[in-house]
Design an enzyme around this catalytic site. Sequence first.
Site: not given
Length: 408
Positions: A180-182
């Site tokens: 999700v960060d990416y």
Amino acid sequence: MSALPLSGIKILDLTRVLAGPLSAQMLADLGAEVIKIERPGGGDDARAFGPPYLKDPEGKQNNNNSFYLCANRNKKSLTVNIAAPEGQEIIRELAKSCDVMMENYKVGDLKRYGLDYESIKAINPGIIYCSVTGFGQTGPYAPRAGYDAILQAMGGLMSVTGHIDGEPGAGPMKVGPSIVDYMTGMNASIGILAALYHRKVNGGEGQHVDVCLFDTVIAALSHYAQIFLVNGQTPPRRGTWGNGGMPAGVFRCTDGELMLVVGNDGQFQRTCAVLGAPELATDPRFVKNNDRVVHGKEIMAIFAGLFLKKPVAYWLEELEKAGVPSGPINDFSQVFNDPHVQSRGMQVKVNHPLQSDLSLIRNAITFSGTPVKDYRAPPLLGANTKDVLATIGYDEAKVEELKEKRIV
């Protein structure tokens, strides 16, 4: 060679940890000048998310770990204490000449320092100001902090990830990497690039770009979430089963496993022939893909028995000949030793002060006219402080004074 796509763009990066830094790194790879702001002493929080750390030739402890190294190449590191008025003044002076400012502080935190969007807009009306947060700038959850795993849970991703109900170990499962960060980093980059284009074609107008992990993970659920919106039912966890074509999933062979995705009826017929069971292609339960979805457990069980008869390499070779998508389940050693991965140059070498041949993962975008070829190592903490401050008129004596006050 032509200049990189973002040559001439200047970015002031106040983001930390992963999503924001990954976005800034992407833009730096594409040619933007990225000035990374870090806390004096500790630096980016990611520097404490170790180990492993690079080995210092003298055996000293350092803060250059894998978490930091993956998201901060091609940047300059400037240490500034933004809690101090003199530090805030440095940020504002730098912002005057920047095209983009990025931050991932809690909503409202930077306003008390005079570094929020409205304050920066007042001194640079054309600036693109991108805020990356867990839950966005508005809504009841806006004040909350958010990390990748929390948003995987809250956004529904974990509810559809994991072993099939009834199997050993069934239950919600987190995706391994901070996916999700990416994806949030990618959305931030897209938002910034779109805002830069809008500014260029619409007379110099800047704007505030609001990107968050919660929005990102929900949007990324795509057809899974759309199933719920169509029929009101959350799709079940499917383990390694595919999401469209059937059969699709991991199959055990005599010496390991492979991943198979049968995407259409023609591929199904050819797969049945490879497996020595052509009669399955005319079985009324399996003729059409929709039939195979309805009878998924049955066809998966039949295929599981057939794949157990021979080794992985045999099946992969035969499936490739038949034009059926399949692949080995590689660990990272196998990934980076794969001849195709090597031919694509996915592993690049950079000269880091602690390791002359540090390996990094290259930018995944390939350009014909403006290729990304030169990679600079993620900077040591504060490595560019003196040079960056010189661009806004701070001489050596002023920099030393600020160091003594622990402002930089």
